[in-house]
Scaffold this motif. Sequence first.
Motif, PDB file in Angstrom:
ATOM      1  N   ILE A   1       0.708  -1.311   0.064  1.00  0.00           N
ATOM      2  CA  ILE A   1      -0.078   0.056  -0.061  1.00  0.00           C
ATOM      3  C   ILE A   1       1.145   1.197   0.077  1.00  0.00           C
ATOM      4  N   VAL A   2       2.174   1.101   0.611  1.00  0.00           N
ATOM      5  CA  VAL A   2       2.966   2.514   0.533  1.00  0.00           C
ATOM      6  C   VAL A   2       3.478   2.664  -0.769  1.00  0.00           C
ATOM      7  N   GLU A   3       3.906   1.484  -1.518  1.00  0.00           N
ATOM      8  CA  GLU A   3       4.283   1.550  -2.831  1.00  0.00           C
ATOM      9  C   GLU A   3       3.298   2.223  -3.892  1.00  0.00           C
ATOM     10  N   ARG A   4       2.121   2.056  -3.369  1.00  0.00           N
ATOM     11  CA  ARG A   4       1.045   2.435  -4.294  1.00  0.00           C
ATOM     12  C   ARG A   4       0.290   4.013  -3.854  1.00  0.00           C
ATOM     13  N   THR A   5       1.043   4.566  -2.889  1.00  0.00           N
ATOM     14  CA  THR A   5       0.494   5.704  -2.411  1.00  0.00           C
ATOM     15  C   THR A   5       1.609   6.835  -2.654  1.00  0.00           C
ATOM     16  N   GLN A   6       1.033   7.950  -3.223  1.00  0.00           N
ATOM     17  CA  GLN A   6       1.856   8.967  -3.667  1.00  0.00           C
ATOM     18  C   GLN A   6       2.465   9.713  -2.669  1.00  0.00           C
ATOM     19  N   PRO A   7       3.596  10.396  -2.450  1.00  0.00           N
ATOM     20  CA  PRO A   7       4.288  11.398  -1.642  1.00  0.00           C
ATOM     21  C   PRO A   7       3.146  12.494  -1.422  1.00  0.00           C
ATOM     22  N   SER A   8       3.304  12.941   0.006  1.00  0.00           N
ATOM     23  CA  SER A   8       2.321  13.859   0.412  1.00  0.00           C
ATOM     24  C   SER A   8       0.895  13.357   0.252  1.00  0.00           C
ATOM     25  N   ALA A   9       0.594  12.039   0.546  1.00  0.00           N
ATOM     26  CA  ALA A   9      -0.762  11.749   0.224  1.00  0.00           C
ATOM     27  C   ALA A   9      -1.102  10.811   1.616  1.00  0.00           C
ATOM     28  N   ARG A  10      -2.479  10.662   1.963  1.00  0.00           N
ATOM     29  CA  ARG A  10      -3.018   9.794   2.978  1.00  0.00           C
ATOM     30  C   ARG A  10      -4.171   9.027   2.341  1.00  0.00           C
ATOM     31  N   GLN A  11      -4.268   7.752   2.474  1.00  0.00           N
ATOM     32  CA  GLN A  11      -5.334   6.763   2.460  1.00  0.00           C
ATOM     33  C   GLN A  11      -5.632   5.950   3.346  1.00  0.00           C
ATOM     34  N   SER A  12      -7.126   5.738   3.275  1.00  0.00           N
ATOM     35  CA  SER A  12      -7.807   4.708   4.352  1.00  0.00           C
ATOM     36  C   SER A  12      -8.480   3.549   3.403  1.00  0.00           C
ATOM     37  N   VAL A  13      -8.177   2.399   3.530  1.00  0.00           N
ATOM     38  CA  VAL A  13      -8.712   1.212   2.856  1.00  0.00           C
ATOM     39  C   VAL A  13      -9.324   0.211   3.610  1.00  0.00           C
ATOM     40  N   LYS A  14     -10.373   0.071   3.159  1.00  0.00           N
ATOM     41  CA  LYS A  14     -11.216  -1.075   4.034  1.00  0.00           C
ATOM     42  C   LYS A  14     -11.059  -2.264   3.260  1.00  0.00           C
ATOM     43  N   GLU A  15     -10.717  -3.361   3.974  1.00  0.00           N
ATOM     44  CA  GLU A  15     -10.668  -4.495   3.473  1.00  0.00           C
ATOM     45  C   GLU A  15     -11.148  -5.596   4.576  1.00  0.00           C
ATOM     46  N   GLY A  16     -12.375  -6.241   4.022  1.00  0.00           N
ATOM     47  CA  GLY A  16     -12.892  -7.242   5.105  1.00  0.00           C
ATOM     48  C   GLY A  16     -12.981  -6.499   6.508  1.00  0.00           C
ATOM     49  N   GLU A  17     -12.583  -7.110   7.468  1.00  0.00           N
ATOM     50  CA  GLU A  17     -12.881  -6.610   8.861  1.00  0.00           C
ATOM     51  C   GLU A  17     -11.785  -5.743   9.274  1.00  0.00           C
ATOM     52  N   TYR A  18     -11.025  -5.284   8.187  1.00  0.00           N
ATOM     53  CA  TYR A  18      -9.676  -4.480   8.744  1.00  0.00           C
ATOM     54  C   TYR A  18      -9.925  -3.034   8.021  1.00  0.00           C
ATOM     55  N   MET A  19      -9.233  -2.010   8.571  1.00  0.00           N
ATOM     56  CA  MET A  19      -8.830  -0.829   7.830  1.00  0.00           C
ATOM     57  C   MET A  19      -7.390  -0.543   8.035  1.00  0.00           C
ATOM     58  N   LEU A  20      -7.042  -0.098   6.842  1.00  0.00           N
ATOM     59  CA  LEU A  20      -5.489   0.225   6.613  1.00  0.00           C
ATOM     60  C   LEU A  20      -5.254   1.814   6.343  1.00  0.00           C
ATOM     61  N   GLN A  21      -4.806   2.096   7.174  1.00  0.00           N
ATOM     62  CA  GLN A  21      -4.585   3.758   7.061  1.00  0.00           C
ATOM     63  C   GLN A  21      -3.155   3.841   6.668  1.00  0.00           C
ATOM     64  N   VAL A  22      -2.815   4.651   5.869  1.00  0.00           N
ATOM     65  CA  VAL A  22      -1.549   4.942   5.332  1.00  0.00           C
ATOM     66  C   VAL A  22      -1.238   6.639   5.152  1.00  0.00           C
ATOM     67  N   TYR A  23      -0.033   7.038   5.410  1.00  0.00           N
ATOM     68  CA  TYR A  23       0.399   8.340   5.177  1.00  0.00           C
ATOM     69  C   TYR A  23       1.717   8.303   4.401  1.00  0.00           C
ATOM     70  N   VAL A  24       2.056   8.671   3.610  1.00  0.00           N
ATOM     71  CA  VAL A  24       3.377   8.796   3.009  1.00  0.00           C
ATOM     72  C   VAL A  24       3.627  10.373   2.895  1.00  0.00           C
ATOM     73  N   ARG A  25       4.928  10.761   3.550  1.00  0.00           N
ATOM     74  CA  ARG A  25       5.290  12.248   3.761  1.00  0.00           C
ATOM     75  C   ARG A  25       5.866  12.662   2.195  1.00  0.00           C
ATOM     76  N   HIS A  26       6.353  13.822   2.393  1.00  0.00           N
ATOM     77  CA  HIS A  26       6.771  14.394   1.100  1.00  0.00           C
ATOM     78  C   HIS A  26       8.359  13.824   0.880  1.00  0.00           C
ATOM     79  N   ASP A  27       8.950  13.564   2.040  1.00  0.00           N
ATOM     80  CA  ASP A  27      10.285  13.107   2.219  1.00  0.00           C
ATOM     81  C   ASP A  27      10.230  11.413   2.053  1.00  0.00           C
TER      82      ASP A  27
END
Length: 198
Positions: A48-74
């Motif tokens: 999920i980090v590989e598929r998230t752009q820098p300076s972006a946040r994502q929340s991904v629902k998958e089944g009974e789980y939530m994945l929260q990701v934040y990739v900073r500008h650096d």
Amino acid sequence: MVKIYALAVLYKGVNNASLLKAAYSLQSFSIFQRNSVQEFMAFVSKTIVERTQPSARQSVKEGEYMLQVYVRHDNLAGVLISDHEYPNRVAHTLITKILDEFSASVPPTSWATAEENTVDFHVLPQYLTKYQNPKEADALTKIQNDLDETKIILHDTIKAVLERGEKLDDVVAKTESLSMQSKLFYKTARKTNSCCNF
């Protein structure tokens, strides 16, 4: 009861993401599943980090789980895996706090070259324990106003995060970062639709 299963700090490189430090709470899984679940959570975090752009946040629902990701500008990234009860805003505030502390204590020059999960960041397991209760993070949420201006992209499944035409089954089959045992565990879980519904 609200549950955080994993907190991870990663570095998004040019072609892949590397896991710098992770902490897991896997008591709700059987002792025989824990290694495979942990390995799979690390794999999904990297993907999920590989598929998230820098300076972006994502929340991904998958089944009974939530994945929260934040990739900073650096390219320093944080992932929080929880159940659906854990509030998105609190999760992203916690990720931001962790990344700020990590970058203050670990030199950026070491991020790209660090060995897998070997960086000394001893507070991560403490945060995993302390913030199991999202009310503990309420003070963080009140302090942190930056998130008001940041759009968090919400996806219903991890399939929405993958590249067009790409399937999670294919990504799992191709990867070398999962053991055969974890790949078998993933296939079995997919068939029975039980534990890891990633």
